[in-house]
Design a protein around this motif. Sequence first.
Motif, PDB file in Angstrom:
ATOM      1  N   PHE A 138       0.811  -1.212   0.000  1.00  0.00           N
ATOM      2  CA  PHE A 138       0.000   0.000   0.000  1.00  0.00           C
ATOM      3  C   PHE A 138       0.852   1.273   0.000  1.00  0.00           C
ATOM      4  CE2 PHE A 138      -2.821   3.212   1.726  1.00  0.00           C
ATOM      5  CZ  PHE A 138      -3.848   3.106   0.806  1.00  0.00           C
ATOM      6  N   ILE A 150     -10.050  -0.258  -5.412  1.00  0.00           N
ATOM      7  CA  ILE A 150     -11.154   0.420  -4.734  1.00  0.00           C
ATOM      8  C   ILE A 150     -10.610   1.327  -3.639  1.00  0.00           C
ATOM      9  CG2 ILE A 150     -13.064   0.026  -3.138  1.00  0.00           C
ATOM     10  CD1 ILE A 150     -13.748  -2.425  -4.855  1.00  0.00           C
ATOM     11  N   THR A 151      -9.678   0.784  -2.838  1.00  0.00           N
ATOM     12  CA  THR A 151      -9.136   1.582  -1.748  1.00  0.00           C
ATOM     13  C   THR A 151      -8.454   2.835  -2.270  1.00  0.00           C
ATOM     14  OG1 THR A 151      -8.760  -0.499  -0.643  1.00  0.00           O
ATOM     15  CG2 THR A 151      -7.729   1.422   0.310  1.00  0.00           C
ATOM     16  N   VAL A 189     -11.045   5.313  -3.712  1.00  0.00           N
ATOM     17  CA  VAL A 189     -11.850   5.961  -2.688  1.00  0.00           C
ATOM     18  C   VAL A 189     -11.066   7.099  -2.056  1.00  0.00           C
ATOM     19  CG1 VAL A 189     -12.829   5.638  -0.410  1.00  0.00           C
ATOM     20  CG2 VAL A 189     -13.339   4.008  -2.182  1.00  0.00           C
ATOM     21  N   LEU A 190      -9.763   6.898  -1.911  1.00  0.00           N
ATOM     22  CA  LEU A 190      -8.931   7.944  -1.318  1.00  0.00           C
ATOM     23  C   LEU A 190      -8.586   9.029  -2.328  1.00  0.00           C
ATOM     24  CD1 LEU A 190      -6.577   5.609   0.671  1.00  0.00           C
ATOM     25  CD2 LEU A 190      -8.433   6.982   1.558  1.00  0.00           C
ATOM     26  N   PHE A 229      -6.675   8.539  -5.023  1.00  0.00           N
ATOM     27  CA  PHE A 229      -5.306   8.362  -5.487  1.00  0.00           C
ATOM     28  C   PHE A 229      -5.227   7.761  -6.885  1.00  0.00           C
ATOM     29  CE2 PHE A 229      -3.311   8.158  -1.009  1.00  0.00           C
ATOM     30  CZ  PHE A 229      -3.490   9.513  -0.915  1.00  0.00           C
TER      31      PHE A 229
END
Lengths: 334, 285
Positions: B123, B213-214, B217-218, B220
Amino acid sequence: MAAYLVFVARRFGQLVLVVFLGISATFFITHMTPVDPVAESISAITNFGKSDPEAIELMRKTLTELYGLQGNVFEQYVSFWSRLIRGDLGPSLSAFPTPVSQIIFRALPWTVGLMISATLISFTIGNTLGALAGYYRKSRLLKIISLGLIGLQPIPYYILAFILLILFGFVWPVLPITGGYEMNADLTLSFTLVLDIIRHSILPAMALVLVGAGSWLTGMRALTSNIVTEDYVTFAELGGVGSTRILRSYVVRNAIVPQLTGLAMSLGAIFNGTVITEIVFGYPGIGTLLIDAVHAGDYSLVLGLASLSIIGVAIAVFLIDILSPLLDPRIKAE
Amino acid sequence: MFTIIRDLIRYNIEFAIGLLILLLLIAAVILSFFSPYPASEIYVVPPDLPPDAEFWLGTTSRGQDTFWQLMIGLRNTFGFGVAVAFLSRILSLVVGLSAGYAGGRVDRILMAINDSIMVIPQFPILVLFYFVLKDDMNWLMLVLILSALGWSYDARLIRSIAMSLRTRPFTTQSVYSGMSMRKILVEEHLPYVMPIVFATTMNNMIWSIGMEITLSVLGFTDVDTPTMGQMIYWANSHSALISGIWWWVAAPVAAIVILFIGLFLLSMSMNEYIDPRSRLNRMGN
């Protein structure tokens, strides 16, 4: 024993290599960014009015020197390593002149505290349920719980945390949904502060536990159901040993060894899961710090955080590798 | 192939459910091509309408039809997962098969690279790439980056099988009959690892779609390609939950949960199918 020492030495060499390559890669990636931190700082200052061009030139020189950006990329790379070995990560560019290490160590306790408690809770819950589900294979209740926890596992962290946030923040607002403590809280150690911190950590910890417990459960259930069919367990059952005692001292004792290795591994992976949880719940740990650093274009902070996480993960993997032959004599040190 | 699927549906309820979800997903992908509105245009319908007969899932604050956004988002998200899985499978096959077959120095070098990629914290690295690339971080770029990160674990798995295949008599025979290494790997060894490759494909998709998705959503990633994460990103940035436009958030969240459970069931049942012991166990019941 000599063979083991050679193995440890070889593994250590690999650890050093991996850390070196990882951090070097991170260094060059961050230095490829088009953002020029010196120009950013100067424009932040000159925005307020006209300045003397000579003063700006002087400022540029001073800032370049302070930020450690003089010379070409290779010279910066060498000076970066010489500073890193002394534990100096340089000053943060967005909160200049606070050192990066100071900022990181302010955030680290939050992440580590949340992470360790959540991991231990999910380890305990997952393994207890897993052992029970593997031992009492007919129980319907355990089957339903297992299915529920296993079903939660594939759902991305963010989504699960987000669902919890909706449930406990909007549908049934009982828990604080953001931050690590009440705003303007008095940060001297007191009972109310501890209570407040625990209240704020419930939701993020719950997200981590719900995602984590499923994999412990599956692992433990498989291990237990393998051991249950062993002769010595059948023998103990025939000999009239109580089922609680069989489960505790005969079955779980043997099944827990590989799970403990996994525990060490997940403690090492601190930087992957918590980052996302922290962002969702606005928790003041290193995850939030990383995101803020990216938004601020603060590459010495980004570099510091990335280096720290590479070192952390690599050391954890190293420790597991050298400890596993000691924990389980069946694994050969090669 | 057909009989295998038929048997799986008959004996394995998880596979049947997973397959059903996958078929629904494919239907959504096909449906998305018939969307009456262009994907990234805003204010094409009245904003903030709750679900009704005309707008099945309501409309968003950006004046988009939630239903059609969802269909297009599913297409992009699923396409993303497939693209990453495809590229990273090729990498893991090439590395795994050649490391396992060649052994020695080739194996050591390949595995050193492999292990380094395994310990990289993914990440933070992805965030780092966004930090460097900023506006160049588009759909294709993310596919390439995730493919480059997502092959190492499976390459190790494939290598372990290839190592045992190398010692089998048919390999020796192929070598004596003058087959080249490439030919042996593609024609002789590849069929043996294919079942594993299929099972890991599902896991890889779960991982890559989750990451996408993560990250989106942020905020980025490129915010103009509608994906599942993008929908939540825009809903969040319009405070959809606080202003009571729950359908804007509920639709993508529900779709993601169903999609992941479907993929997970498929991967679980395929793993079980590969392991003959558990397969017999199930058929015996």
